[in-house]
Enzyme design. Structure first.
Site, PDB file in Angstrom:
ATOM      1  N   ARG A  74      -6.714  -8.963 -45.672  1.00  0.00           N
ATOM      2  CA  ARG A  74      -6.883  -8.412 -47.013  1.00  0.00           C
ATOM      3  C   ARG A  74      -5.640  -8.886 -47.774  1.00  0.00           C
ATOM      4  NH1 ARG A  74     -11.322  -4.932 -46.218  1.00  0.00           N
ATOM      5  NH2 ARG A  74     -11.234  -3.610 -44.386  1.00  0.00           N
ATOM      6  N   SER A 107     -14.357  -9.558 -51.504  1.00  0.00           N
ATOM      7  CA  SER A 107     -14.024 -10.958 -51.206  1.00  0.00           C
ATOM      8  C   SER A 107     -14.861 -11.906 -52.059  1.00  0.00           C
ATOM      9  CB  SER A 107     -14.321 -11.266 -49.735  1.00  0.00           C
ATOM     10  OG  SER A 107     -13.683 -10.336 -48.915  1.00  0.00           O
ATOM     11  N   ASP A 152     -21.129  -2.622 -43.210  1.00  0.00           N
ATOM     12  CA  ASP A 152     -21.558  -1.473 -44.018  1.00  0.00           C
ATOM     13  C   ASP A 152     -22.976  -1.587 -44.602  1.00  0.00           C
ATOM     14  OD1 ASP A 152     -18.981  -0.575 -43.544  1.00  0.00           O
ATOM     15  OD2 ASP A 152     -18.204  -1.243 -45.480  1.00  0.00           O
ATOM     16  N   MET A 194     -18.694   4.816 -39.720  1.00  0.00           N
ATOM     17  CA  MET A 194     -18.149   4.043 -40.843  1.00  0.00           C
ATOM     18  C   MET A 194     -19.218   3.742 -41.896  1.00  0.00           C
ATOM     19  SD  MET A 194     -15.518   1.220 -39.377  1.00  0.00           S
ATOM     20  CE  MET A 194     -13.831   1.619 -38.979  1.00  0.00           C
ATOM     21  N   ARG A 196     -17.892   3.033 -45.341  1.00  0.00           N
ATOM     22  CA  ARG A 196     -17.164   3.172 -46.617  1.00  0.00           C
ATOM     23  C   ARG A 196     -17.961   4.059 -47.570  1.00  0.00           C
ATOM     24  NH1 ARG A 196     -12.727  -0.235 -48.201  1.00  0.00           N
ATOM     25  NH2 ARG A 196     -13.258  -1.733 -46.601  1.00  0.00           N
ATOM     26  N   GLU A 250     -18.610   8.349 -43.213  1.00  0.00           N
ATOM     27  CA  GLU A 250     -17.213   8.574 -43.626  1.00  0.00           C
ATOM     28  C   GLU A 250     -17.082   8.823 -45.125  1.00  0.00           C
ATOM     29  OE1 GLU A 250     -14.638   5.244 -42.831  1.00  0.00           O
ATOM     30  OE2 GLU A 250     -16.004   3.807 -43.731  1.00  0.00           O
ATOM     31  N   GLN A 286     -17.004   0.421 -33.750  1.00  0.00           N
ATOM     32  CA  GLN A 286     -18.236   0.067 -34.481  1.00  0.00           C
ATOM     33  C   GLN A 286     -18.200  -1.350 -35.037  1.00  0.00           C
ATOM     34  OE1 GLN A 286     -19.268   3.683 -37.237  1.00  0.00           O
ATOM     35  NE2 GLN A 286     -17.138   3.788 -36.650  1.00  0.00           N
TER      36      GLN A 286
HETATM   37  O1  F6P Z   1     -15.954  -2.454 -44.689  1.00  0.00           O
HETATM   38  C1  F6P Z   1     -15.930  -2.344 -43.302  1.00  0.00           C
HETATM   39  C2  F6P Z   1     -15.149  -1.134 -42.852  1.00  0.00           C
HETATM   40  O2  F6P Z   1     -15.178  -1.095 -41.454  1.00  0.00           O
HETATM   41  C3  F6P Z   1     -15.595   0.187 -43.451  1.00  0.00           C
HETATM   42  O3  F6P Z   1     -16.730   0.700 -42.818  1.00  0.00           O
HETATM   43  C4  F6P Z   1     -14.356   1.024 -43.279  1.00  0.00           C
HETATM   44  O4  F6P Z   1     -14.290   2.034 -44.241  1.00  0.00           O
HETATM   45  C5  F6P Z   1     -13.243   0.018 -43.486  1.00  0.00           C
HETATM   46  O5  F6P Z   1     -13.798  -1.268 -43.264  1.00  0.00           O
HETATM   47  C6  F6P Z   1     -12.045   0.211 -42.589  1.00  0.00           C
HETATM   48  O6  F6P Z   1     -11.090  -0.728 -42.971  1.00  0.00           O
HETATM   49  P1  F6P Z   1      -9.770  -1.041 -42.144  1.00  0.00           P
HETATM   50  O7  F6P Z   1     -10.180  -1.791 -40.910  1.00  0.00           O
HETATM   51  O8  F6P Z   1      -8.956  -1.855 -43.061  1.00  0.00           O
HETATM   52  O9  F6P Z   1      -9.183   0.279 -41.775  1.00  0.00           O
END
Ligand code: F6P
Length: 366
Positions: A74, A107, A152, A194, A196, A250, A286
């Site tokens: 990121r 992205s 997601d 998960m 998001r 989540e 996951q």
């Molecule tokens: O977008 C994919 C995801 O796994 C989401 O389901 C989750 O909220 C987020 O990324 C977690 O991000 P990170 O791995 O940066 O904690």
């Protein structure tokens, strides 16, 4: 010879390696040079060894591997113009003017902004004498093609994102394991999954495991949900069930957009129903592990079509995102897909839940 680069970006997803393999091999099969950009936009900004010419054999064995073997990140620098200037310079120095990005909506938004700015980035680099006019000749347009890689399944324009079905399998396996121990002790489990801001993984895993109750962001529960949930679970127990499984996305929230936390649900089940209740947060299991057959197939077909999309593009063609709709691989305008995805999120934030559900499918289904 056309030079086509592929990169993975944002959160990794099973199937991303299949996409990289397909792009590299299809590009070579069509007489182009293939490049992999390592570590996502970070690698694009750093350049040098991060942008590697990739051969047919380099991607052998990729199909069955989880995560992304070329790395992802990121990246904050790419959000700034100076970062995009460096990225443009790095691509031009390698003679690359086509970029296939496999990642989530953030992205892909970044990729499209890069495409829009491309002519002005090159002009600025020439003005600052970082590139010569000869180097930029014939590279006036940047071809961007998006592949949606995310567990997601939260992107409008496609029925399935690369990775979502592998993640769904992993969640189902995990909930099956939890159900074994739950039934032994007659316990209740609250399982956080998960996704998001999207409830697809939670909804599909609840259906696939026969969960007792479910919380997702798009459809908040009724105001008296505590009583409603307890009644349903009591009924299920009366019918002879020895286990209780509640799935919480989540991003789950109530009608006032207040987060529904697994711990609050656990307390309720313990205090109101006297159930011995545990919380399990599945977390990053996951996201890892081998891609399922569907994701291998989807990433391969879409990766191959991404190369065709690059080769067929004219300067007027809007950047496409490669999608699957009703079992067909199709191309949709990237900008529209990203905008619609954002519009859904905004509509939910305004508490217009029904409208959001309708929006998610409307535009592209026609
Ligand atoms: O977008 C994919 C995801 O796994 C989401 O389901 C989750 O909220 C987020 O990324 C977690 O991000 P990170 O791995 O940066 O904690």
């Amino acid at each position: 010879k056309r030079k086509i680069a592929v990169m993975t970006s944002g959160g990794d997803a099973p199937g991303m390696n299949g996409a990289v393999r397909a792009v590299v091999r299809m590009a070579i099969a069509k007489g182009c040079d293939a490049f992999c950009i390592h570590e996502g936009y970070d690698g694009l900004v750093k350049g040098g060894d991060m942008i590697k010419k990739t051969e047919w054999d380099d991607v052998r064995g990729y199909l069955a591997e989880g995560g992304t073997l070329i790395g992802t990140a990121r990246c904050a620098a790419f959000r700034e113009r100076w970062g995009r200037l460096k990225a443009a310079k790095n691509l031009i120095e390698k003679g690359i003017d086509a970029l296939i990005v496999c990642g989530g909506d953030g992205s892909l938004t970044g990729a499209d902004l890069f495409r829009k700015e491309w002519p002005s980035l090159l002009a600025e680099l020439v003005e600052k004498k970082e590139l010569t006019a000869e180097q930029t000749e014939g590279h006036g347009n940047l071809n961007i093609v998006g592949l949606v890689g995310s567990i997601d399944n939260d992107m409008c324009s496609t029925d399935a994102t690369i990775g979502c079905y592998s993640s769904l399998h992993r969640i189902c396996d995990s909930v099956d394991c939890i159900a074994d121990t739950a039934q032994s002790h007659q316990r209740a489990f609250v399982v956080e999954v998960m996704g998001r801001h999207c409830g697809w993984l939670a909804l599909m895993s609840a259906i696939s495991t026969g969960a007792d109750f479910l919380f997702i962001p798009e459809v908040p529960p009724a105001r008296d949900w505590k009583k409603g949930m307890c009644n349903i679970i009591t009924e299920h127990r009366k019918m002879g069930k020895r286990t209780t499984i509640v799935i919480v996305a989540e991003g789950a929230q109530d009608l006032d957009l207040k987060k529904i936390s697994p711990e609050d649900v656990r307390k309720l089940l313990a205090e109101e129903l006297g159930l011995d209740t545990r919380v399990t947060t599945l977390g990053h299991v996951q996201r890892g592990g081998q891609p399922c057959a569907y994701d291998r197939m989807l990433s391969t077909l879409q990766g191959a079509d991404a190369v065709n999309a690059v080769l067929e593009a004219t300067p007027e063609t809007p950047s496409p995102v490669i999608s699957i709709i009703e079992n067909k691989i199709v191309r949709n305008p990237l900008v529209q897909a990203v905008q619609l995805t954002q519009q859904v999120a905004d509509t939910i934030a305004r508490k217009e839940f029904d409208k959001a559900l309708h929006l998610r499918d409307s535009e592209f289904a026609e």
